[in-house]
Design a protein around this motif. Sequence first.
Motif, PDB file in Angstrom:
ATOM      1  N   GLU A   1       0.826  -1.208   0.000  1.00  0.00           N
ATOM      2  CA  GLU A   1       0.000   0.000   0.000  1.00  0.00           C
ATOM      3  C   GLU A   1       0.862   1.261   0.000  1.00  0.00           C
ATOM      4  N   ASP A   2       1.933   1.236   0.790  1.00  0.00           N
ATOM      5  CA  ASP A   2       2.832   2.390   0.832  1.00  0.00           C
ATOM      6  C   ASP A   2       3.541   2.582  -0.510  1.00  0.00           C
ATOM      7  N   ALA A   3       3.907   1.469  -1.141  1.00  0.00           N
ATOM      8  CA  ALA A   3       4.569   1.550  -2.447  1.00  0.00           C
ATOM      9  C   ALA A   3       3.628   2.146  -3.494  1.00  0.00           C
ATOM     10  N   LEU A   4       2.381   1.699  -3.492  1.00  0.00           N
ATOM     11  CA  LEU A   4       1.407   2.225  -4.453  1.00  0.00           C
ATOM     12  C   LEU A   4       1.153   3.714  -4.216  1.00  0.00           C
ATOM     13  N   GLU A   5       1.110   4.092  -2.939  1.00  0.00           N
ATOM     14  CA  GLU A   5       0.910   5.506  -2.609  1.00  0.00           C
ATOM     15  C   GLU A   5       2.090   6.345  -3.102  1.00  0.00           C
TER      16      GLU A   5
ATOM     17  N   GLU B   1      11.329  -2.217  -2.519  1.00  0.00           N
ATOM     18  CA  GLU B   1      11.435  -3.298  -3.505  1.00  0.00           C
ATOM     19  C   GLU B   1      10.162  -3.380  -4.350  1.00  0.00           C
ATOM     20  N   TYR B   2       9.007  -3.165  -3.714  1.00  0.00           N
ATOM     21  CA  TYR B   2       7.751  -3.124  -4.472  1.00  0.00           C
ATOM     22  C   TYR B   2       7.781  -1.997  -5.508  1.00  0.00           C
ATOM     23  N   ILE B   3       8.318  -0.860  -5.114  1.00  0.00           N
ATOM     24  CA  ILE B   3       8.379   0.279  -6.039  1.00  0.00           C
ATOM     25  C   ILE B   3       9.244  -0.062  -7.248  1.00  0.00           C
ATOM     26  N   ARG B   4      10.421  -0.617  -6.981  1.00  0.00           N
ATOM     27  CA  ARG B   4      11.316  -0.981  -8.092  1.00  0.00           C
ATOM     28  C   ARG B   4      10.685  -2.054  -8.978  1.00  0.00           C
ATOM     29  N   ARG B   5      10.023  -3.017  -8.338  1.00  0.00           N
ATOM     30  CA  ARG B   5       9.382  -4.099  -9.096  1.00  0.00           C
ATOM     31  C   ARG B   5       8.250  -3.550  -9.963  1.00  0.00           C
ATOM     32  N   ALA B   6       7.452  -2.657  -9.399  1.00  0.00           N
ATOM     33  CA  ALA B   6       6.342  -2.070 -10.150  1.00  0.00           C
ATOM     34  C   ALA B   6       6.856  -1.279 -11.351  1.00  0.00           C
TER      35      ALA B   6
END
Length: 199
Positions: A154-158, A186-191
């Motif tokens: 959720e924080d990465a999407l935000e 890591e979620y941000i980089r993956r996205a």
Amino acid sequence: MIDYIKGNLVAVEPAYLVVEANGIGFQIYCANPYRFINDLNREVVVPTHHYVREDSQRLFGFTTRTERLLFEKLLNVSGIGPKGALAILASGEPEDIIHAIEQEDEALLVRFPGVGKKTARQIILDLKGKLDDMAPMLEPAAGADKQQKNPQLEDALEALRALGYVEKELKKVEKQLKAETLETDEYIRRALALMLKRP
């Protein structure tokens, strides 16, 4: 004790924030720094805990005073230091953590990073019945839907929304991201990698 830092949020890093106040840049370690991403280059007020040891000093920051109080309670548990307490806060909401402690829910506690059965039992032993002062500050215990949320995702999407990515783009990769267990950065980089691959 430094109760809070009020100043301009000049940087959000994977492990900490930098808040400039009176010409000084304060490095403030947080459970989920990306929760502050929408306030970048704005004035913020960050509740803090000043952790002092003979060989080091660090400022830890929180989104709410409730989160800070729970952090301080966790520091009183034998075997849990600041890093462990932050990892727990990064992985669950305060009300869920407190509910797990009061209900002696070891199965939930061991899901948090660095918490095995022995540590889970120690948390319950040290804190059960000692969190009453936090009750007025909390919402009712979360239901099943809330427990299934992924705070890091959720924080990465935000953070990605704050960077200008629209909901349509995020929806295309969200399902794939949900299948993975990563930290926020890591979620941000993956996205970003997934979106670059798409036509």
